[in-house]
Design a protein around this motif. Structure first.
Motif, PDB file in Angstrom:
ATOM      1  N   ILE A   1      41.814  29.940  44.124  1.00  0.00           N
ATOM      2  CA  ILE A   1      42.055  31.122  43.286  1.00  0.00           C
ATOM      3  C   ILE A   1      41.543  30.884  41.866  1.00  0.00           C
ATOM      4  O   ILE A   1      40.855  31.731  41.273  1.00  0.00           O
ATOM      5  N   VAL A   2      41.857  29.711  41.297  1.00  0.00           N
ATOM      6  CA  VAL A   2      41.390  29.400  39.946  1.00  0.00           C
ATOM      7  C   VAL A   2      39.870  29.282  39.924  1.00  0.00           C
ATOM      8  O   VAL A   2      39.199  29.751  38.997  1.00  0.00           O
ATOM      9  N   ALA A   3      39.298  28.667  40.967  1.00  0.00           N
ATOM     10  CA  ALA A   3      37.839  28.574  41.048  1.00  0.00           C
ATOM     11  C   ALA A   3      37.205  29.959  41.123  1.00  0.00           C
ATOM     12  O   ALA A   3      36.148  30.213  40.523  1.00  0.00           O
ATOM     13  N   LEU A   4      37.848  30.875  41.847  1.00  0.00           N
ATOM     14  CA  LEU A   4      37.335  32.238  41.953  1.00  0.00           C
ATOM     15  C   LEU A   4      37.326  32.927  40.592  1.00  0.00           C
ATOM     16  O   LEU A   4      36.395  33.678  40.265  1.00  0.00           O
ATOM     17  N   TYR A   5      38.336  32.651  39.770  1.00  0.00           N
ATOM     18  CA  TYR A   5      38.364  33.217  38.417  1.00  0.00           C
ATOM     19  C   TYR A   5      37.169  32.717  37.597  1.00  0.00           C
ATOM     20  O   TYR A   5      36.480  33.505  36.927  1.00  0.00           O
TER      21      TYR A   5
ATOM     22  N   VAL B   1      47.147  37.853  44.832  1.00  0.00           N
ATOM     23  CA  VAL B   1      46.903  36.976  43.687  1.00  0.00           C
ATOM     24  C   VAL B   1      45.414  36.624  43.599  1.00  0.00           C
ATOM     25  O   VAL B   1      44.840  36.529  42.503  1.00  0.00           O
ATOM     26  N   THR B   2      44.756  36.450  44.751  1.00  0.00           N
ATOM     27  CA  THR B   2      43.324  36.150  44.761  1.00  0.00           C
ATOM     28  C   THR B   2      42.525  37.296  44.146  1.00  0.00           C
ATOM     29  O   THR B   2      41.624  37.080  43.321  1.00  0.00           O
TER      30      THR B   2
ATOM     31  N   PRO C   1      35.552  23.641  33.599  1.00  0.00           N
ATOM     32  CA  PRO C   1      36.247  24.237  34.752  1.00  0.00           C
ATOM     33  C   PRO C   1      36.620  23.216  35.816  1.00  0.00           C
ATOM     34  O   PRO C   1      37.675  23.324  36.444  1.00  0.00           O
ATOM     35  N   GLY C   2      35.752  22.223  36.065  1.00  0.00           N
ATOM     36  CA  GLY C   2      36.069  21.224  37.075  1.00  0.00           C
ATOM     37  C   GLY C   2      37.337  20.461  36.766  1.00  0.00           C
ATOM     38  O   GLY C   2      38.115  20.127  37.681  1.00  0.00           O
TER      39      GLY C   2
ATOM     40  N   LEU D   1      40.535  39.501  36.882  1.00  0.00           N
ATOM     41  CA  LEU D   1      40.630  38.933  35.537  1.00  0.00           C
ATOM     42  C   LEU D   1      39.319  38.250  35.145  1.00  0.00           C
ATOM     43  O   LEU D   1      38.847  38.379  34.005  1.00  0.00           O
ATOM     44  N   GLY D   2      38.723  37.515  36.077  1.00  0.00           N
ATOM     45  CA  GLY D   2      37.444  36.878  35.778  1.00  0.00           C
ATOM     46  C   GLY D   2      36.343  37.890  35.512  1.00  0.00           C
ATOM     47  O   GLY D   2      35.531  37.717  34.584  1.00  0.00           O
ATOM     48  N   THR D   3      36.312  38.954  36.324  1.00  0.00           N
ATOM     49  CA  THR D   3      35.310  40.006  36.105  1.00  0.00           C
ATOM     50  C   THR D   3      35.497  40.685  34.763  1.00  0.00           C
ATOM     51  O   THR D   3      34.526  40.971  34.047  1.00  0.00           O
TER      52      THR D   3
END
Length: 401
Positions: A110-114, A161-162, A15-16, A168-170
């Protein structure tokens, strides 16, 4: 050991690394939007005065360092990492002269939140969403309180979007947890099915032989003093049956060990299971023990699939064993009907027609389970005219007809 397939290429990227890639892409898009590209009369967005000055370049470098720190912390301390990843676009926006946090800069949080929502517990994911949305609200509120222009419409789009990225992550986390539960349930069911299969094989292999041994030993005890030769013959039958039982158990253990060790066909062939060809041998051994077994075949005998062949023999073996142990009669009839679409089995006797108090019921349950696994029909009940009847119908696959 079994070889495991490698992960897909995209899943090998941590992810990083994705966070760093998104930040570099957003920086590139930001600079391209503020440069007059071929075919344009002017840049899509006018650059701020400090964008290309030394202080602007210093802020670019400082923001990039924040992103690298957040990417490094993401898998160990997700909320701390998200804090750094939120501070980076806030710092970067100071050089852009924008009225809100632009979508391009906020893509990194946003990507980190996913990733956080897809890999972390629900509480951590909820706290991350609150941080992501709360930052946008506080940023716009601060600009409004200071009397500065604020791009509220653009921030609403960023907030949507956030939330979508978090959802989507959930969903990804829920799908993974569901797959893990189903995998564990499937593994538990496989273990249970294997235990039942082994229990059925042990019961069917041992129960009949022990019944024959008990009959022969009882006969030998009754005639030991009056008919020594008959007693010796009965004890020889006990010895033969015991050796056959041990050989059967040994074949079963060899097959189980071979399946567990993943050995080839040679070991499996050495542990060939029983089948309908052994019914005559079963009838002869039972008749010699004092219960006459009459075998009748209807139709033309043919090669059957191994699972049907083994199950049919075990059903007949267990039924004959029940006759020996519980019926109190001296004869039974076995009928094997080779139909075009199914194999029909029937074992009848003229005995008591009911189980005794010593009958645990495992035999009937095992036969019923065997028939159910082959999608057949099974019945076991006393006959109206007296005695007991066991019947099974096993469908034969079209390729084996």
């Amino acid at each position: 050991m079994h070889a495991t397939s490698p992960l897909p290429l995209l899943k090998r990227v941590p992810p990083g690394a994705w966070i760093t890639l998104v930040w570099c892409t957003s920086m590139l898009l930001t600079l391209l939007a503020r440069v007059r590209l071929p075919g344009e009369w002017q840049p899509d967005q006018l650059p701020a005065v400090q964008l290309y000055r030394w202080d602007g370049l210093l802020i670019h470098a400082l923001s990039t360092v924040m992103v690298l720190v957040g990417a490094w912390l993401l898998e160990r301390r997700p909320l701390a990492a998200l804090t750094w990843l939120i501070l980076a676009p806030i710092c970067e926006t100071a050089t852009l002269g924008a009225g809100g946090l632009p979508m391009a800069q906020y893509l990194t949080p946003i990507v980190a939140l996913y990733f956080i929502a897809s890999a972390r517990p629900r509480r951590t994911a909820g706290a991350a969403l609150a941080m992501g949305i709360g930052t946008l609200v506080v940023y716009i509120a601060t600009r409004l309180l200071c009397g500065w222009p604020a791009g509220i419409s653009a921030e609403v789009a960023v907030a949507l979007v956030t939330v979508i990225a978090w959802l989507l992550g959930t969903s990804t986390r829920h799908a993974r947890e569901h797959a893990e539960r189903m995998s564990a349930q499937t593994a538990a069911q496989a273990v249970t099915a294997e235990r039942l299969r082994i229990a059925r094989e042990m019961h069917d292999t041992v129960a009949h032989s022990i019944g024959i041994i008990a009959l022969q030993a009882g006969a030998a005890a009754r005639v030991a003093t009056t008919q020594p030769e008959a007693a010796r013959e009965a004890m020889r039958a006990v010895e033969t049956t015991g050796r056959e039982t041990l050989a059967g158990l040994r074949r079963m253990l060899v097959a189980l060990r071979a399946a567990d060790a993943g050995q080839g066909d040679d070991t499996a062939a050495a542990a060939q299971p029983a089948g309908l060809d052994d019914v005559d041998r079963l009838a002869a051994a039972t008749t010699a023990a004092g219960v006459r077994v009459e075998v009748q075949r209807v139709g033309e005998p043919r090669q059957l699939p191994p699972d049907i062949d083994l199950s049919a023999f075990r059903i007949i073996q267990e039924s004959v064993t029940n006759v020996v142990r519980h019926s109190g009669t001296h004869a039974c009839r076995v009928t094997v009907d080779y139909g075009e679409e199914e194999l029909a089995l029937e074992v009848t006797d003229d005995g008591r027609g009911r189980s005794t108090s010593t009958d645990t019921g495992f035999g009937l349950a095992g036969m019923r389970e065997r028939v159910a696994l082959l999608h057949g029909q099974f019945s076991a009940a006393p006959r109206p005219e007296g005695g007991f009847r066991v019947a099974a119908r096993l469908p034969v696959p079209a390729g084996a007809r």
